[in-house]
Design a protein around this motif. Structure first.
Motif, PDB file in Angstrom:
ATOM      1  N   GLY A  97       0.841  -1.194   0.000  1.00 15.88           N
ATOM      2  CA  GLY A  97       0.000   0.000   0.000  1.00 15.88           C
ATOM      3  C   GLY A  97       0.874   1.241   0.000  1.00 15.88           C
ATOM      4  O   GLY A  97       2.084   1.168   0.261  1.00 15.88           O
ATOM      5  N   PHE A  98       0.232   2.344  -0.259  1.00 15.46           N
ATOM      6  CA  PHE A  98       0.944   3.619  -0.338  1.00 15.46           C
ATOM      7  C   PHE A  98       1.550   3.972   1.017  1.00 15.46           C
ATOM      8  O   PHE A  98       1.133   3.450   2.055  1.00 15.46           O
ATOM      9  CB  PHE A  98      -0.048   4.715  -0.763  1.00 15.46           C
ATOM     10  N   ILE A 133      16.592   5.216   5.249  1.00 15.56           N
ATOM     11  CA  ILE A 133      16.121   5.064   3.863  1.00 15.56           C
ATOM     12  C   ILE A 133      16.474   6.332   3.066  1.00 15.56           C
ATOM     13  O   ILE A 133      16.964   6.248   1.935  1.00 15.56           O
ATOM     14  CB  ILE A 133      14.587   4.819   3.820  1.00 15.56           C
ATOM     15  N   PHE A 145      18.225   0.765  -3.716  1.00 21.18           N
ATOM     16  CA  PHE A 145      17.235   0.448  -2.683  1.00 21.18           C
ATOM     17  C   PHE A 145      16.215  -0.563  -3.210  1.00 21.18           C
ATOM     18  O   PHE A 145      15.866  -1.527  -2.526  1.00 21.18           O
ATOM     19  CB  PHE A 145      16.535   1.747  -2.238  1.00 21.18           C
ATOM     20  N   GLY A 167       7.643  -1.810   1.648  1.00 22.32           N
ATOM     21  CA  GLY A 167       7.716  -0.372   1.429  1.00 22.32           C
ATOM     22  C   GLY A 167       6.647  -0.018   0.400  1.00 22.32           C
ATOM     23  O   GLY A 167       6.213  -0.884  -0.371  1.00 22.32           O
ATOM     24  N   ASP A 205      10.848  10.550   7.002  1.00 24.38           N
ATOM     25  CA  ASP A 205      11.660   9.423   6.521  1.00 24.38           C
ATOM     26  C   ASP A 205      11.157   8.871   5.191  1.00 24.38           C
ATOM     27  O   ASP A 205      11.369   7.725   4.861  1.00 24.38           O
ATOM     28  CB  ASP A 205      11.698   8.313   7.597  1.00 24.38           C
ATOM     29  N   ARG A 225       0.288   4.866  -9.251  1.00 21.68           N
ATOM     30  CA  ARG A 225       0.582   3.531  -8.727  1.00 21.68           C
ATOM     31  C   ARG A 225      -0.634   2.613  -8.664  1.00 21.68           C
ATOM     32  O   ARG A 225      -0.484   1.422  -8.463  1.00 21.68           O
ATOM     33  CB  ARG A 225       1.166   3.671  -7.315  1.00 21.68           C
TER      34      ARG A 225
HETATM   35  C1  S3P Z   1       8.511   4.292  -0.602  1.00 16.44           C
HETATM   36  C2  S3P Z   1       7.873   4.033   0.592  1.00 16.44           C
HETATM   37  C3  S3P Z   1       8.585   3.949   1.870  1.00 16.44           C
HETATM   38  C4  S3P Z   1      10.049   3.563   1.628  1.00 16.44           C
HETATM   39  C5  S3P Z   1      10.687   4.477   0.642  1.00 16.44           C
HETATM   40  C6  S3P Z   1       9.963   4.448  -0.724  1.00 16.44           C
HETATM   41  C7  S3P Z   1       7.689   4.364  -1.831  1.00 16.44           C
HETATM   42  O1  S3P Z   1       7.970   2.974   2.692  1.00 16.44           O
HETATM   43  O2  S3P Z   1      10.156   2.238   1.194  1.00 16.44           O
HETATM   44  O3  S3P Z   1      10.661   5.749   1.170  1.00 16.44           O
HETATM   45  O4  S3P Z   1       8.263   4.305  -2.947  1.00 16.44           O
HETATM   46  O5  S3P Z   1       6.445   4.475  -1.730  1.00 16.44           O
HETATM   47  P1  S3P Z   1       6.572   3.226   3.488  1.00 16.44           P
HETATM   48  O6  S3P Z   1       5.460   2.930   2.538  1.00 16.44           O
HETATM   49  O7  S3P Z   1       6.622   2.209   4.589  1.00 16.44           O
HETATM   50  O8  S3P Z   1       6.570   4.618   3.973  1.00 16.44           O
END
Ligand code: S3P
Length: 263
Positions: A97-98, A133, A145, A167, A205, A225
């Motif tokens: 999920g987002f 991150i 990443f 993520g 973050d 997305r």
């Molecule tokens: C990202 C989401 C983040 C982390 C990074 C990229 C994304 O995780 O993996 O910043 O591309 O949507 P969370 O969804 O846990 O915040």
């Protein structure tokens, strides 16, 4: 028979009582699960756990070895939760999920309810790389990443009965989705852009939205997305206006339906 032998015999009888009690308890746990499932009753009843804890506290009030007994009960209760979890799902639960959709929150809740281990992908990658991150993005770039995410998903295939909190960008790569599905059911947590904004506005973050923390930007990225998220998902849970308990209860029933455990 000397005194020591008599004491040992009594101890053996105690162990027998404990053993039989435990076996009976585990059977009852399975019966309760089956009863709830076939009668459409809530699977998660956190108030029941609170009741058990209170009961134990009062039973142990003023007793010696209080802490030791509490320790044993904590273990018994955790194991019962694991039995429930194995009864419900014999695969991993992969949450996608987002950003801010609630993946980490729901992972923690599921873990507390079913004593399931959680793999928080961002956290594991950050730990392994020894940097946040945001720093990984800055120092090595996004592609590095994303590769780390793919590697971690492959590694997780050896595990069972885990909650994998991905993520937000993990399902964007098709190969990642294929890896998720090899060992897990993919659950998409969704929320309105306004809800997402409220949840992420005070954190720093998430490099992809750090300089654009506003509803239109979030909405646009979500839209980009949407197709991939939806295609990856085995089930979709709408999270707006729901608490953790409601979301997890819905998630469990949907997974049971998917596995043909209920109609
Ligand atoms: C990202 C989401 C983040 C982390 C990074 C990229 C994304 O995780 O993996 O910043 O591309 O949507 P969370 O969804 O846990 O915040």
């Amino acid at each position: 028979m000397d005194k020591l032998e008599r004491l040992r015999e009594t101890l053996e009888r105690c162990d027998e009582v404990i053993l039989n009690g435990l076996l009976m308890r585990d059977q009852i746990i399975e019966d309760i699960m089956a009863y709830k499932g076939s009668n459409g009753l809530p699977i998660l009843q956190p108030e029941q756990e609170t009741k058990q804890v209170k009961w134990l506290e009062s039973e142990l009030d003023g007793k010696r070895h209080r802490e030791e007994v509490k320790d044993v009960f904590a273990c018994i209760w955790d194991n019962s939760k694991r039995i429930q979890a194995r009864n419900l799902f014999n695969h991993n639960i992969v949450l996608i999920g987002f950003m801010g959709a609630g993946k980490s929150t729901i992972s923690k809740y599921l873990s507390a309810m079913f004593a399931m281990e959680v793999i928080e992908m961002d956290q594991v990658i950050a730990q392994r790389e020894g940097m946040s991150i945001s720093d990984i993005f800055e120092v090595h770039g996004e592609r590095y990443f994303r590769d780390a995410e793919t590697d971690l998903l492959i590694e997780m295939q050896a595990k069972r009965n885990m909650v994998i909190s991905c993520g937000g960008g993990t399902p964007m790569r098709e190969c990642n989705v294929a890896e998720m599905k090899k060992n897990g059911r993919v659950v998409l947590l969704s929320a309105k852009p306004e809800t997402i904004y409220e949840r992420v506005k005070d954190s720093h973050d998430r490099p992809l939205i750090e300089d654009n923390k506003n509803v239109p930007f979030i909405s646009e990225l979500m839209e980009k997305r949407r197709e991939k998220y939806t295609a990856a998902a085995d089930i979709v849970i709408q999270t707006d206006g729901k608490n953790e308990l409601q979301i997890c209860e819905e998630l469990i029933w949907r997974l049971m339906e998917m596995d043909g455990k209920v109609k």
